[in-house]
Design an enzyme around this catalytic site. Structure first.
Site, PDB file in Angstrom:
ATOM      1  N   ASP A  47       0.837  -1.051   0.039  1.00 52.58           N
ATOM      2  CA  ASP A  47       0.133  -0.026   0.056  1.00 52.58           C
ATOM      3  C   ASP A  47       0.775   1.253  -0.213  1.00 52.58           C
ATOM      4  O   ASP A  47       0.427   2.447  -0.265  1.00 52.58           O
ATOM      5  CB  ASP A  47      -1.134   0.158   1.027  1.00 52.58           C
ATOM      6  N   SER A  78     -11.915   4.380  28.568  1.00 55.87           N
ATOM      7  CA  SER A  78     -12.040   3.009  27.658  1.00 55.87           C
ATOM      8  C   SER A  78     -12.237   1.780  28.739  1.00 55.87           C
ATOM      9  O   SER A  78     -11.939   2.031  29.878  1.00 55.87           O
ATOM     10  CB  SER A  78     -10.616   3.037  26.938  1.00 55.87           C
ATOM     11  N   GLY A 130      -2.803  -4.773  19.568  1.00 62.21           N
ATOM     12  CA  GLY A 130      -1.226  -5.128  19.206  1.00 62.21           C
ATOM     13  C   GLY A 130      -1.410  -6.589  18.609  1.00 62.21           C
ATOM     14  O   GLY A 130      -0.129  -7.268  18.304  1.00 62.21           O
ATOM     15  N   SER A 134      -5.355  -4.607  13.336  1.00 59.47           N
ATOM     16  CA  SER A 134      -5.863  -2.964  13.032  1.00 59.47           C
ATOM     17  C   SER A 134      -6.889  -2.580  14.133  1.00 59.47           C
ATOM     18  O   SER A 134      -7.779  -1.661  13.847  1.00 59.47           O
ATOM     19  CB  SER A 134      -6.339  -2.759  11.824  1.00 59.47           C
ATOM     20  N   SER A 135      -6.360  -2.669  15.455  1.00 57.87           N
ATOM     21  CA  SER A 135      -7.187  -2.096  16.640  1.00 57.87           C
ATOM     22  C   SER A 135      -7.255  -0.732  16.421  1.00 57.87           C
ATOM     23  O   SER A 135      -8.191  -0.065  16.650  1.00 57.87           O
ATOM     24  CB  SER A 135      -6.841  -2.660  17.997  1.00 57.87           C
ATOM     25  N   SER A 136      -6.050  -0.230  16.002  1.00 52.82           N
ATOM     26  CA  SER A 136      -5.662   1.448  15.978  1.00 52.82           C
ATOM     27  C   SER A 136      -6.659   1.825  14.863  1.00 52.82           C
ATOM     28  O   SER A 136      -7.288   2.928  15.134  1.00 52.82           O
ATOM     29  CB  SER A 136      -4.437   1.633  15.475  1.00 52.82           C
ATOM     30  N   GLU A 172      -2.450   8.562  12.496  1.00 52.19           N
ATOM     31  CA  GLU A 172      -1.615   7.397  12.831  1.00 52.19           C
ATOM     32  C   GLU A 172      -0.215   7.822  12.799  1.00 52.19           C
ATOM     33  O   GLU A 172       0.769   7.625  13.614  1.00 52.19           O
ATOM     34  CB  GLU A 172      -2.092   6.242  12.302  1.00 52.19           C
ATOM     35  N   ASP A 184      -5.427  -0.152   6.088  1.00 49.77           N
ATOM     36  CA  ASP A 184      -6.031  -0.382   6.970  1.00 49.77           C
ATOM     37  C   ASP A 184      -7.446   0.524   7.255  1.00 49.77           C
ATOM     38  O   ASP A 184      -8.311   0.054   7.385  1.00 49.77           O
ATOM     39  CB  ASP A 184      -5.346  -0.212   8.430  1.00 49.77           C
ATOM     40  N   TYR A 236       9.374  -1.941  10.096  1.00 47.63           N
ATOM     41  CA  TYR A 236       8.498  -1.420   9.244  1.00 47.63           C
ATOM     42  C   TYR A 236       8.999  -0.128   8.252  1.00 47.63           C
ATOM     43  O   TYR A 236       8.871  -0.022   7.015  1.00 47.63           O
ATOM     44  CB  TYR A 236       7.018  -0.966   9.611  1.00 47.63           C
TER      45      TYR A 236
HETATM   46  C1  GLA Z   1       0.326  -2.372   8.559  1.00 44.27           C
HETATM   47  C2  GLA Z   1      -0.048  -0.893   7.854  1.00 44.27           C
HETATM   48  C3  GLA Z   1      -0.513  -0.969   6.412  1.00 44.27           C
HETATM   49  C4  GLA Z   1       0.204  -1.801   5.608  1.00 44.27           C
HETATM   50  C5  GLA Z   1       0.502  -3.114   6.082  1.00 44.27           C
HETATM   51  C6  GLA Z   1       1.518  -3.960   5.425  1.00 44.27           C
HETATM   52  O1  GLA Z   1      -1.046  -2.926   8.584  1.00 44.27           O
HETATM   53  O2  GLA Z   1      -0.492  -0.086   8.680  1.00 44.27           O
HETATM   54  O3  GLA Z   1      -0.444   0.349   6.005  1.00 44.27           O
HETATM   55  O4  GLA Z   1       1.341  -1.016   4.985  1.00 44.27           O
HETATM   56  O5  GLA Z   1       1.111  -2.884   7.517  1.00 44.27           O
HETATM   57  O6  GLA Z   1       0.721  -4.636   4.414  1.00 44.27           O
END
Ligand code: GLA
Length: 394
Positions: A47, A78, A130, A134-136, A172, A184, A236
């Site tokens: 992405d 929370s 974590g 994609s909880s965030s 983020e 995400d 990352y």
């Molecule tokens: C995380 C990032 C995404 C994407 C993935 C890897 O989830 O938030 O934007 O880059 O890693 O595909």
């Protein structure tokens, strides 16, 4: 195996959260919103390279009940985090901890969205934090949708949703500090039930592809393998820099647009070439996975998922021993395919298993993970199904 069940339906969940909000602030919320977590079926680290991804929303969500007010402060509570949040609007970008996700959204939207005042937010979530689901993004997108809805912004259209995704991504990357792509947030805001989204991350055009594995004799399982968070943020960012260097050396605007020959022929350090090999081969696999899904060829999808994992394991080098053990154990027990999903260095695995093999795959994965260092205790293999994107529920 425990099935992912909705703890309550939307209406009763919204009612319970509204009651908690009222008990906290003495007033009812202006509304309640929900945004799901996501799994990326295939198309990893594409992405931010101008490629295609194939995520779907899961049947777990973050929920927010909120009310705007005149005090210049963001207050939040929370059900998952003990510490309450109180951040002056003048200090939104300095926020740390779980409140940074909310502060980031308010900052990225601009405080004119709240009429210059602050907001009280009560949060609940059943997306494991974590865990690579994609909880965030779920929390950020629920908050962004809520504030934009209340401000009267057009949040029903695809364009409105894409704008909100960019708001949540900016929250983020700027306030939380993770240099992520757009996948995400777009998945969370634009997903449709029983579909995966084939998303072109350059144009943000999205094709909804039917994903109904149970009608074809398959199930989707997720398992958290444990995830050392700081490690993954550093890794990352490094991978992202390597991809950008490779794209510049090859002369393409995004690495996913390079050809295999372009990668092999370019003057690149060997480790950068390996990262580029993953990106270019993953882009081809993602298109083939979309084609396989269109034709209902789940066994082909499974093989592509496993090939994607091997590419991360050997070329992108962002897997972990525990994750590799989960993939190997799944396949040995009869899964059609398995791979790490999300940024890497642990987090969640997504497994495609024939319905008849679900019990054996679950047992195999539990055994493999119980022996792995750093794995969650207890290990939980969950069935999940493609679900609807973010919405107002109360
Ligand atoms: C995380 C990032 C995404 C994407 C993935 C890897 O989830 O938030 O934007 O880059 O890693 O595909």
């Amino acid at each position: 195996m425990s099935r992912v069940v909705e703890v309550q339906d939307d209406a009763s969940h919204a009612g319970a959260l509204a009651a908690a909000f009222r008990a906290w602030t003495g007033s009812p919320p202006e509304g309640v919103w929900r945004a799901p977590g996501r799994v990326n079926l295939i198309g990893e680290h594409l992405d931010y390279n101008g490629g295609h991804v194939l995520p779907f929303a899961i049947d777990r969500s973050a929920w927010v009940a909120l009310r705007r007010h005149a005090d210049p402060v963001l207050r939040a509570r929370s059900r998952q985090y003990r510490d309450p949040v109180a951040i002056p609007l003048s200090e939104l970008t300095a926020a740390r901890g779980w409140g940074a996700h909310l502060a980031g959204v308010l900052w990225a939207l601009g405080t004119e969205t709240t009429g210059g005042g602050g907001v009280d937010i009560f949060v609940d979530s059943d997306v494991p934090p974590g865990g690579g689901l994609s909880s965030s993004a779920a929390l950020e997108c629920a908050t962004a949708l809520a504030l934009a809805d209340l401000a009267g912004a057009p949040t029903g259209s695809a364009d409105g949703r894409r704008w909100l995704a960019s708001v949540a991504q900016r929250a983020e990357s700027t306030v939380v500090g993770a240099p992520i792509g757009i996948m995400d947030q777009t998945a969370v805001l634009l997903a449709q039930a029983d579909h995966a989204m084939y998303l072109d991350t350059r144009t943000l055009e999205a094709e909804q592809v039917p994903l109904r594995p149970s009608e074809h004799g398959y199930r989707l399982l997720v398992v958290d393998t444990g995830s050392p968070h700081a490690h993954s943020t550093n890794g990352y960012a490094q991978r992202r820099r390597a991809c950008e260097a490779a794209a510049a050396a090859i002369g393409v605007p995004g690495l996913a647009l390079a050809s295999r020959a372009g990668v092999e022929g370019a003057d690149l350090p060997e480790d950068v070439r390996m990262r580029a090999r993953h990106v270019v081969s993953e882009e081809a696999r993602t298109r083939r996975a979309r084609d396989a899904l269109r034709r209902g060829r789940y066994e082909v999808l499974g093989r592509l998922m496993t090939a994607s994992h091997r590419s991360m394991q050997h070329d992108f080098e962002n897997s972990t021993a525990a994750m590799d053990a989960v993939v190997d154990a799944s396949l040995a027990a009869g899964a059609a395919g398995a791979r790490m999903t999300g940024g890497g260095w642990g987090g969640a695995a997504i497994i495609l298993a024939p319905t008849a093999a679900v019990a054996a795959v679950t047992a195999g994965v539990e055994d493999a993970l119980q022996a792995a260092p750093g794995a969650p205790d207890p290990v939980r293999v969950l069935e999940t199904r493609p679900s609807a994107g973010a919405e107002r529920v109360g």
